[in-house]
Scaffold this motif. Structure first.
Motif, PDB file in Angstrom:
ATOM      1  N   TRP A  71       0.819  -1.215   0.000  1.00  0.00           N
ATOM      2  CA  TRP A  71       0.000   0.000   0.000  1.00  0.00           C
ATOM      3  C   TRP A  71       0.846   1.256   0.000  1.00  0.00           C
ATOM      4  CZ3 TRP A  71      -5.379   1.111   0.740  1.00  0.00           C
ATOM      5  CH2 TRP A  71      -6.213  -0.005   0.594  1.00  0.00           C
ATOM      6  N   GLY A  75      -1.646   4.373  -0.347  1.00  0.00           N
ATOM      7  CA  GLY A  75      -2.506   3.457  -1.076  1.00  0.00           C
ATOM      8  C   GLY A  75      -2.062   3.249  -2.511  1.00  0.00           C
ATOM      9  N   ARG A 198      -4.807  -0.650   5.935  1.00  0.00           N
ATOM     10  CA  ARG A 198      -4.132  -1.081   4.709  1.00  0.00           C
ATOM     11  C   ARG A 198      -4.372  -2.545   4.378  1.00  0.00           C
ATOM     12  NH1 ARG A 198       1.447   2.039   6.335  1.00  0.00           N
ATOM     13  NH2 ARG A 198       0.753   4.135   5.849  1.00  0.00           N
TER      14      ARG A 198
END
Length: 377
Positions: A71, A75, A198
């Motif tokens: 991630w 992200g 995440r």
């Protein structure tokens, strides 16, 4: 050391080294005679690699297929956009790594653009591109020199058979979720302190499963088992393979350990309070006037209790450890606790070896501690 990595699934990396880096402290608390150089050797041998698992972490290289896509800080979509919006820089960076081998961000002229750093300032696009390539599984970290990271193509860092092992995304997510439960040992459904960040949101979103259904699947196959803990609210989950520890718990070792601030044992602050009566907050981001204890403070464990906190500083130039503060838990008297003084002396001796130091220097207000635990314990 590898057994600790396999048991925990991952160990968080943090570059702050005033008392030892976080991953080194985690290993020092659990591996007799541990030296920081040992982890560097595993890294150089590619037996562990660096990726995001809750936070930046070291993970056994054998688990790469379950962590193929990370991630990063913001992200995967953010990092994919970095590569798309800075295509010329990305192509140039990757081309040089492909042709020249391992390089760091300092091997490139800095270029500034839209990406922002933690403080909202323009970030070096080269750094952003290198991180994006790492998140998307194109390059990996070959080594660190201090906090400077060196990158190379993944195909030159890990065995071909490992890179060829494809794991479905849903299985990757279940594996990551299970790794958080493994690292802590007694998490609830919601985790704590961003424990499940995440991985997945609680409930499904388009194209992404929810972690509640992922956890349910782990329970159905027996990988996780829900349990009730007296005095603790809500269900907790333990690994199916560790149920035997609940049924026949081992005798606590009569030893002292200093616990790293980002140790997985400390993830769930409310659990520490209800189970151990230990009020834990890391005060690193607090202004000095608002700290009850100190900046880089290590909880002290003895047998099956958390008995206090210590704030050491490693002075490498003078080969010493300065102890700036010690705070004992209410009701704990170190001089009267059976076996504690000897165990604490052993722990301090081990910490001096870990720090490459030969003596302790206690702050002037720690007279009792200085008498119990002399400069060369």
């Amino acid at each position: 050391m590898m057994q600790v990595f396999r048991t925990f699934g991952s160990i968080q990396f943090d570059p702050i080294a005033v008392a030892g880096r976080n991953h080194d402290l985690v290993l020092h608390a659990r591996v007799a005679g541990y030296e920081p150089a040992w982890c560097d050797v595993l890294y150089e041998r590619r037996e562990i690699f660096e990726t995001t698992n809750k936070a930046l972490s070291f993970v056994p290289a054998s688990e790469f297929p379950w962590f193929r896509f990370g991630w990063g800080r913001k992200g995967p979509r953010f990092h994919a956009r970095i590569l798309a919006e800075n295509a010329a820089v990305a192509e140039r960076v990757l081309g040089r790594i492909r042709a020249q081998g391992t390089l760091s961000a300092l091997d490139f002229e800095p270029e500034h653009g839209a990406p922002k750093d933690w403080f909202g300032m323009p970030e070096n696009v080269v750094r952003a591109v290198l991180e994006a390539y790492t998140v998307t599984g194109v390059v990996g970290l070959a080594r660190r020199e201090g906090n400077l990271r060196y990158y190379d193509l993944l195909e030159r860092l890990l065995p071909a058979e490992l890179l060829a092992h494809e794991v479905p995304m849903r299985e990757q997510l279940r594996h990551k979720l299970l790794s958080r439960y493994r690292a802590h040992g007694l998490l609830g459904a919601g985790g704590a302190g961003g424990t499940f960040d995440r991985i997945a949101p609680p409930n499904p979103i388009p194209g992404w499963p929810g972690r509640n259904e992922l956890r349910k699947e782990l329970v159905e196959v027996g990988a996780l088992v829900p349990v009730d803990v007296e005095g603790v609210r809500g269900k907790r989950f333990v690994l199916g393979e560790e149920l035997a520890l609940l049924q026949a718990p081992p005798e606590p070792a009569p030893s002292v350990a200093f616990i790293a601030p980002f140790d997985s044992l400390l993830w769930d602050n409310p659990l520490l309070a209800s189970l151990f009566g230990f009020d834990y907050v890391w005060e690193g981001f607090f202004p000095p006037a608002k700290r009850r204890w100190g900046w880089y403070v290590l909880p002290i464990s003895f047998r099956d209790r958390l008995v206090g906190r210590i704030e050491p500083r490693i002075d490498r130039d003078r080969a010493r450890v300065e102890v700036l503060g010690v705070w004992w838990e209410d009701g704990f008297a170190p001089g009267r606790a059976d076996g504690f003084v000897d165990a604490m002396r052993d722990a301090l001796r081990a910490y001096l070896r870990f720090a490459g130091a030969d003596h302790l220097e206690w702050a002037p207000h720690l007279g009792m501690e200085q008498r119990l635990f002399p400069a060369r314990p």
